[in-house]
Scaffold this motif. Structure first.
Motif, PDB file in Angstrom:
ATOM      1  N   GLY A   1      26.573  -2.855  51.562  1.00 59.82           N
ATOM      2  CA  GLY A   1      25.494  -2.190  51.018  1.00 59.82           C
ATOM      3  C   GLY A   1      26.644  -1.279  50.435  1.00 59.82           C
ATOM      4  N   ALA A   2      26.252   0.677  49.852  1.00 63.98           N
ATOM      5  CA  ALA A   2      26.539   1.199  48.793  1.00 63.98           C
ATOM      6  C   ALA A   2      26.249   2.189  48.886  1.00 63.98           C
ATOM      7  CB  ALA A   2      26.407  -0.252  48.042  1.00 63.98           C
ATOM      8  N   TYR A   3      27.125   2.906  48.814  1.00 66.43           N
ATOM      9  CA  TYR A   3      27.113   4.944  48.597  1.00 66.43           C
ATOM     10  C   TYR A   3      27.453   5.256  47.528  1.00 66.43           C
ATOM     11  CZ  TYR A   3      31.649   4.180  51.317  1.00 66.43           C
ATOM     12  OH  TYR A   3      32.554   3.851  51.871  1.00 66.43           O
ATOM     13  N   TYR A   4      27.337   6.476  47.625  1.00 60.71           N
ATOM     14  CA  TYR A   4      28.533   7.381  46.781  1.00 60.71           C
ATOM     15  C   TYR A   4      28.747   8.333  47.649  1.00 60.71           C
ATOM     16  CZ  TYR A   4      25.478   5.826  42.885  1.00 60.71           C
ATOM     17  OH  TYR A   4      24.902   4.783  41.646  1.00 60.71           O
ATOM     18  N   GLY A   5      30.003   8.787  47.117  1.00 61.96           N
ATOM     19  CA  GLY A   5      31.252  10.106  47.726  1.00 61.96           C
ATOM     20  C   GLY A   5      31.194   9.618  49.437  1.00 61.96           C
ATOM     21  N   LYS A   6      30.795  10.418  49.867  1.00 59.98           N
ATOM     22  CA  LYS A   6      31.487   9.724  51.408  1.00 59.98           C
ATOM     23  C   LYS A   6      29.820   9.351  52.278  1.00 59.98           C
ATOM     24  CE  LYS A   6      33.780  11.350  55.951  1.00 59.98           C
ATOM     25  NZ  LYS A   6      34.761  10.130  56.153  1.00 59.98           N
ATOM     26  N   MET A   7      29.271   7.817  51.632  1.00 61.57           N
ATOM     27  CA  MET A   7      28.040   7.706  53.000  1.00 61.57           C
ATOM     28  C   MET A   7      27.045   9.769  52.063  1.00 61.57           C
ATOM     29  SD  MET A   7      29.465   5.289  55.247  1.00 61.57           S
ATOM     30  CE  MET A   7      27.942   5.628  56.243  1.00 61.57           C
ATOM     31  N   GLN A   8      26.292   9.159  51.155  1.00 62.67           N
ATOM     32  CA  GLN A   8      25.952   9.369  50.379  1.00 62.67           C
ATOM     33  C   GLN A   8      25.373   8.343  50.160  1.00 62.67           C
ATOM     34  OE1 GLN A   8      24.967  12.898  50.979  1.00 62.67           O
ATOM     35  NE2 GLN A   8      26.646  13.188  52.145  1.00 62.67           N
ATOM     36  N   LYS A   9      23.984   8.766  50.012  1.00 61.09           N
ATOM     37  CA  LYS A   9      22.781   7.983  48.769  1.00 61.09           C
ATOM     38  C   LYS A   9      22.955   6.738  49.225  1.00 61.09           C
ATOM     39  CE  LYS A   9      22.206  11.704  45.201  1.00 61.09           C
ATOM     40  NZ  LYS A   9      22.057  11.544  43.480  1.00 61.09           N
ATOM     41  N   ILE A  10      22.997   5.795  50.462  1.00 64.72           N
ATOM     42  CA  ILE A  10      23.379   4.463  51.082  1.00 64.72           C
ATOM     43  C   ILE A  10      21.870   4.225  50.614  1.00 64.72           C
ATOM     44  CG2 ILE A  10      23.340   3.110  52.873  1.00 64.72           C
ATOM     45  CD1 ILE A  10      24.961   6.167  54.229  1.00 64.72           C
ATOM     46  N   HIS A  11      22.275   3.278  49.914  1.00 70.70           N
ATOM     47  CA  HIS A  11      21.800   1.293  49.516  1.00 70.70           C
ATOM     48  C   HIS A  11      22.074   0.756  49.664  1.00 70.70           C
ATOM     49  CE1 HIS A  11      24.193   2.877  45.595  1.00 70.70           C
ATOM     50  NE2 HIS A  11      23.480   1.471  46.143  1.00 70.70           N
ATOM     51  N   THR A  12      21.457  -0.224  48.939  1.00 74.87           N
ATOM     52  CA  THR A  12      21.581  -2.338  48.810  1.00 74.87           C
ATOM     53  C   THR A  12      21.896  -2.546  47.690  1.00 74.87           C
ATOM     54  OG1 THR A  12      21.020  -2.543  50.999  1.00 74.87           O
ATOM     55  CG2 THR A  12      21.758  -4.029  50.190  1.00 74.87           C
ATOM     56  N   ARG A  13      22.910  -3.004  47.181  1.00 72.38           N
ATOM     57  CA  ARG A  13      22.863  -4.180  46.105  1.00 72.38           C
ATOM     58  C   ARG A  13      22.628  -5.477  46.335  1.00 72.38           C
ATOM     59  NH1 ARG A  13      25.298  -0.398  41.491  1.00 72.38           N
ATOM     60  NH2 ARG A  13      24.604   1.808  42.273  1.00 72.38           N
ATOM     61  N   ALA A  14      22.280  -5.939  45.285  1.00 72.43           N
ATOM     62  CA  ALA A  14      22.087  -7.982  45.566  1.00 72.43           C
ATOM     63  C   ALA A  14      23.473  -8.276  43.908  1.00 72.43           C
ATOM     64  CB  ALA A  14      20.816  -8.075  44.999  1.00 72.43           C
ATOM     65  N   TYR A  15      23.582  -9.411  44.552  1.00 68.87           N
ATOM     66  CA  TYR A  15      24.719 -10.063  43.373  1.00 68.87           C
ATOM     67  C   TYR A  15      24.646 -11.375  43.691  1.00 68.87           C
ATOM     68  CZ  TYR A  15      26.983  -5.359  44.010  1.00 68.87           C
ATOM     69  OH  TYR A  15      27.617  -4.264  44.397  1.00 68.87           O
ATOM     70  N   SER A  16      24.812 -12.108  42.391  1.00 67.88           N
ATOM     71  CA  SER A  16      24.318 -13.907  42.649  1.00 67.88           C
ATOM     72  C   SER A  16      25.799 -14.414  42.025  1.00 67.88           C
ATOM     73  CB  SER A  16      22.774 -13.946  41.616  1.00 67.88           C
ATOM     74  OG  SER A  16      23.069 -14.108  41.054  1.00 67.88           O
ATOM     75  N   LEU A  17      26.197 -15.131  42.138  1.00 75.89           N
ATOM     76  CA  LEU A  17      27.571 -16.115  41.963  1.00 75.89           C
ATOM     77  C   LEU A  17      27.463 -16.735  40.714  1.00 75.89           C
ATOM     78  CD1 LEU A  17      30.579 -16.028  42.486  1.00 75.89           C
ATOM     79  CD2 LEU A  17      30.011 -18.140  43.925  1.00 75.89           C
ATOM     80  N   ASP A  18      28.017 -16.847  39.825  1.00 80.24           N
ATOM     81  CA  ASP A  18      27.791 -17.469  38.944  1.00 80.24           C
ATOM     82  C   ASP A  18      29.420 -18.088  38.949  1.00 80.24           C
ATOM     83  OD1 ASP A  18      28.820 -18.768  36.183  1.00 80.24           O
ATOM     84  OD2 ASP A  18      27.774 -16.978  35.053  1.00 80.24           O
ATOM     85  N   GLU A  19      28.889 -19.782  39.388  1.00 83.86           N
ATOM     86  CA  GLU A  19      30.101 -20.868  39.808  1.00 83.86           C
ATOM     87  C   GLU A  19      30.707 -21.236  38.565  1.00 83.86           C
ATOM     88  OE1 GLU A  19      28.747 -23.289  43.413  1.00 83.86           O
ATOM     89  OE2 GLU A  19      26.671 -22.031  42.684  1.00 83.86           O
ATOM     90  N   ALA A  20      30.357 -21.240  37.832  1.00 86.87           N
ATOM     91  CA  ALA A  20      31.275 -21.944  36.380  1.00 86.87           C
ATOM     92  C   ALA A  20      32.270 -20.598  36.171  1.00 86.87           C
ATOM     93  CB  ALA A  20      30.294 -21.777  35.010  1.00 86.87           C
ATOM     94  N   THR A  21      32.011 -19.413  36.246  1.00 88.26           N
ATOM     95  CA  THR A  21      32.537 -18.283  35.780  1.00 88.26           C
ATOM     96  C   THR A  21      33.532 -17.461  36.949  1.00 88.26           C
ATOM     97  OG1 THR A  21      31.530 -16.404  36.103  1.00 88.26           O
ATOM     98  CG2 THR A  21      31.463 -17.586  33.772  1.00 88.26           C
ATOM     99  N   GLY A  22      33.486 -17.702  38.247  1.00 89.99           N
ATOM    100  CA  GLY A  22      33.462 -17.128  39.621  1.00 89.99           C
ATOM    101  C   GLY A  22      33.719 -16.307  39.227  1.00 89.99           C
ATOM    102  N   LYS A  23      32.451 -15.387  38.869  1.00 96.75           N
ATOM    103  CA  LYS A  23      32.141 -13.813  38.538  1.00 96.75           C
ATOM    104  C   LYS A  23      30.752 -13.492  39.356  1.00 96.75           C
ATOM    105  CE  LYS A  23      35.439 -13.502  36.407  1.00 96.75           C
ATOM    106  NZ  LYS A  23      36.750 -11.759  36.517  1.00 96.75           N
ATOM    107  N   TRP A  24      30.087 -12.143  39.628  1.00 98.36           N
ATOM    108  CA  TRP A  24      29.735 -12.022  40.558  1.00 98.36           C
ATOM    109  C   TRP A  24      28.457 -11.249  39.673  1.00 98.36           C
ATOM    110  CZ3 TRP A  24      27.820 -13.821  45.212  1.00 98.36           C
ATOM    111  CH2 TRP A  24      28.961 -14.451  46.302  1.00 98.36           C
ATOM    112  N   ASP A  25      27.484 -11.983  39.758  1.00 97.36           N
ATOM    113  CA  ASP A  25      26.139 -11.225  38.332  1.00 97.36           C
ATOM    114  C   ASP A  25      25.532 -10.226  39.035  1.00 97.36           C
ATOM    115  OD1 ASP A  25      26.647 -12.866  36.408  1.00 97.36           O
ATOM    116  OD2 ASP A  25      25.451 -14.595  36.652  1.00 97.36           O
ATOM    117  N   PRO A  26      25.794  -8.631  39.203  1.00 95.15           N
ATOM    118  CA  PRO A  26      25.173  -7.962  40.049  1.00 95.15           C
ATOM    119  C   PRO A  26      23.869  -7.420  39.532  1.00 95.15           C
ATOM    120  CG  PRO A  26      26.322  -6.827  38.032  1.00 95.15           C
ATOM    121  CD  PRO A  26      26.564  -7.813  37.774  1.00 95.15           C
ATOM    122  N   HIS A  27      23.414  -7.648  40.477  1.00 96.57           N
ATOM    123  CA  HIS A  27      21.289  -7.560  39.782  1.00 96.57           C
ATOM    124  C   HIS A  27      20.808  -5.734  40.075  1.00 96.57           C
ATOM    125  CE1 HIS A  27      20.683 -11.631  39.582  1.00 96.57           C
ATOM    126  NE2 HIS A  27      21.732 -11.700  40.337  1.00 96.57           N
ATOM    127  N   GLY A  28      21.820  -4.916  40.818  1.00 92.26           N
ATOM    128  CA  GLY A  28      21.974  -3.883  41.133  1.00 92.26           C
ATOM    129  C   GLY A  28      21.637  -3.401  42.556  1.00 92.26           C
TER     130      GLY A  28
END
Length: 598
Positions: free
Chosen positions: A350-377
């Motif tokens: 769950g994500a939002y702007y400011g104080k609980m404005q425009k709430i939405h869901t963002r997706a991520y997948s783990l790059d296990e080689a780098t340990g970083k999460w790739d954002p899918h927006g």
């Protein structure tokens, strides 16, 4: 005509006259039989007119109340008075339901009130420098008529039920007289409708004096006619009626449960205050646990999605790592859920702007080689915030339960919702909002699902009472029956549900009889294998937890659980506020042997 007949006729007429004379004459009468009354106005949705005790009665659906016009001094609570009103409750498990009151809490105008309380007892509240109470131990049956009475003298306030004295409050000072209006079926709290009743009201009478016990008794005549319970008030049967739900103290505690701490609340050491919303995921023999974390206040822009990893089944954990700290201007990313599929670990937050404005869901997948999460927006909009991990359905799509949220308010309806994937493409989801049923006037619809073929059950948090709300889809989550009050008490907190490898459905939250909104103990309810009605409940842990990892206190909140099964055990993550106010939580873990739930 015989002398004996004349004598008997005269005796009968005399007896009837005495009976009529013994009934006191009211100073004010409110028939409560018409929505167009000049004496009373309704606030909220329009009541319905149905047959009552005396002609018609008014049915309130839990979204309205009746207010007497110009009633700031009606009655004068500082002086003796008596009042009676007929009531017919339709649903007893809705939290506090006011029958009649003279209060306006927001303006500190507190006088008295009579309600069906959260424990389903009829209770009188009287202001005496704080609330003093008296109650009746009577058990009510939905759809039946009862008469409640209040008698105020110089030194006590009496609660009457069906012509009999039920209890009394000693008055050490006069009851305050304020500008609060006289209301039936709820409280008008300076514009906010609270403590609303679901049921019928009829024939209210006020006497500007103290009635004698014989007079109070004379006002009551038993009414055998009943009301059929309408669909909006009939509880959805999600708990087995044949198995009485115990109070919290009598629920058995599970044996063999192991406990660990995922993240201790330690503001002095790390600067974080808010912690909430544990998410769990097993991926390649590692246990992942995510949290929403904030060095500021809850639901502010400094919130971050963080996680830890355990390689020894939750006993020890890695350092805190970041999924997304909201690098975009004015963006906050908070708690979410995991999904391990086809060799890849996904996270939905769950994500939002400011104080609980425009709430939405963002997706991520783990790059296990780098340990970083790739954002899918942004993958889901419409205020959707995921509350439990996706589950695959027989049609090949995944369904993820959540809420359609906005800036937090406990006086609005934020419905439950689901997101449905397009096959195994986790970057594309269809948003489906679940409608709310009649009588649902407040809702913070954090929800959980369990799937039964094409049928999906959604269990959501309520705001108007400590009961689970239930909705059902018969077509893989595409359309839903409205969320409806169930017969299962549940704290006003996020639940988690699912299906075990044994075929049992489970629900984790706080489920206990007469427990109100308290978020302890943490419980798990289960069904028989293959069934959809819960019939047993167990305690996972209580507030006091001596000798075990995790925080203990006489009173604390154990809330926002998540759960995932692995290798014969159910792993349950949850928040523990340690007795602190608000969501200043530790993140903890309970590991339950599946065999202990059978």
């Amino acid at each position: 005509m015989s002398d004996r007949f004349v004598y008997l006729l005269g005796l009968a007429l005399f007896t009837a006259a005495v009976a009529v004379a013994s009934e006191p004459k009211p100073d004010r009468v409110w028939p409560l039989d018409s929505v167009s009354s000049k004496q009373i106005r309704y606030k909220g949705s329009s009541p319905a007119e149905v047959a009552g005790v005396d002609d018609q009665s008014l049915v309130l659906k839990g979204k309205s109340l009746l207010e007497v016009n110009d009633s700031a001094t009606v009655p004068n609570s500082r002086k003796p008075f008596s009042l009676v009103v007929w009531f017919n409750p339709y649903n007893l498990d809705r939290g506090q339901q006011m029958i009649v009151a003279k209060n306006r809490y927001a303006l500190n105008q507190r006088e008295w009130g009579i309600m069906i309380d959260s424990d389903q007892k009829l209770r009188l509240y009287v202001q005496q420098g704080g609330w003093k109470t008296a109650h009746s131990d009577a058990t009510f049956k939905p759809g039946t008529w009862h008469q409640v009475g209040l008698v105020v003298t110089d030194d006590k306030a009496e609660l009457w039920l069906d012509g009999e004295l039920a209890g009394a409050v000693e008055l050490t000072q006069p009851i305050p007289q304020t500008n609060a209006p006289l209301t039936f079926g709820g409280v008008d709290d300076d514009g906010r409708i609270r403590q609303t009743m679901m049921g019928a009201l009829d024939q209210a009478m006020l006497f500007n004096r103290t009635l004698k016990p014989s007079e109070m008794a004379s006002l009551y005549k038993p009414v055998t006619a009943t009301h059929p319970i309408p669909d909006f008030a009939a509880p959805f049967p999600i708990w087995d009626k044949a198995s009485p739900l115990p109070v919290a103290a009598d629920i058995p505690t599970l044996k063999g449960v192991k406990f660990h701490v995922i993240k201790k609340w330690d503001r002095e050491a790390d600067g974080y205050t808010f912690l909430h919303g544990v998410g769990l995921g097993w991926h390649k023999n590692k246990l992942y646990a995510s949290i929403g974390h904030n060095k500021g206040a809850e639901n502010t822009v400094s919130e971050e999605a963080q996680y830890r990893v355990s390689e020894d089944q939750g006993q020890t954990w890695s350092e805190l790592r970041v999924i997304d700290a909201g690098e975009e201007p004015d963006l906050a990313v908070s708690h979410g859920v995991f999904l391990s599929h086809a060799g890849k670990l996904w996270a939905f937050h769950g994500a939002y702007y400011g104080k609980m404005q425009k709430i939405h869901t963002r997706a991520y997948s783990l790059d296990e080689a780098t340990g970083k999460w790739d954002p899918h927006g942004i993958v889901i909009r419409d205020g959707f915030w995921p509350m439990n991990q996706p589950e695959k359905m027989d049609d090949g799509n995944w369904i993820m339960p959540g809420i359609s949220a906005g800036p937090y308010s406990n006086n609005k309806i934020f419905p439950a919702a689901v997101a449905i994937s397009r096959g195994d493409d986790f970057t594309k989801w269809d948003y489906v909002e679940i409608p709310t049923g009649e009588g649902i006037d407040r809702m913070w619809g954090e929800s959980a699902n369990f799937v039964d073929g094409n049928r999906v059950f959604n269990i959501a948090r309520y705001g108007g009472g400590a009961s689970a709300l239930v909705a059902v889809s018969e077509n893989y989550g595409r359309t839903w029956t409205p969320s409806r009050i169930s017969n299962l008490p549940m704290a006003t907190s996020k639940p988690v549900a699912g299906t075990l490898s044994t075929g049992q459905r489970y629900l984790i939250c706080t489920t206990a009889r007469n427990n109100g909104g308290r978020r302890a103990p943490l419980t798990i309810a289960v069904t028989a294998p293959g069934e959809t009605v819960f019939q047993k409940v167990f305690v996972i842990r209580r507030s006091q937890h001596p000798g075990e990892p995790g925080e203990s206190a006489d009173s604390l909140s154990l809330s926002y659980p998540c759960a995932i099964e692995h290798d014969g055990h159910l792993y349950v993550g949850y928040s523990n506020n340690g007795g602190r106010r608000g969501n200043l939580n530790s993140a903890e873990l309970a590991i339950i042997p599946i065999a202990s739930l059978q």
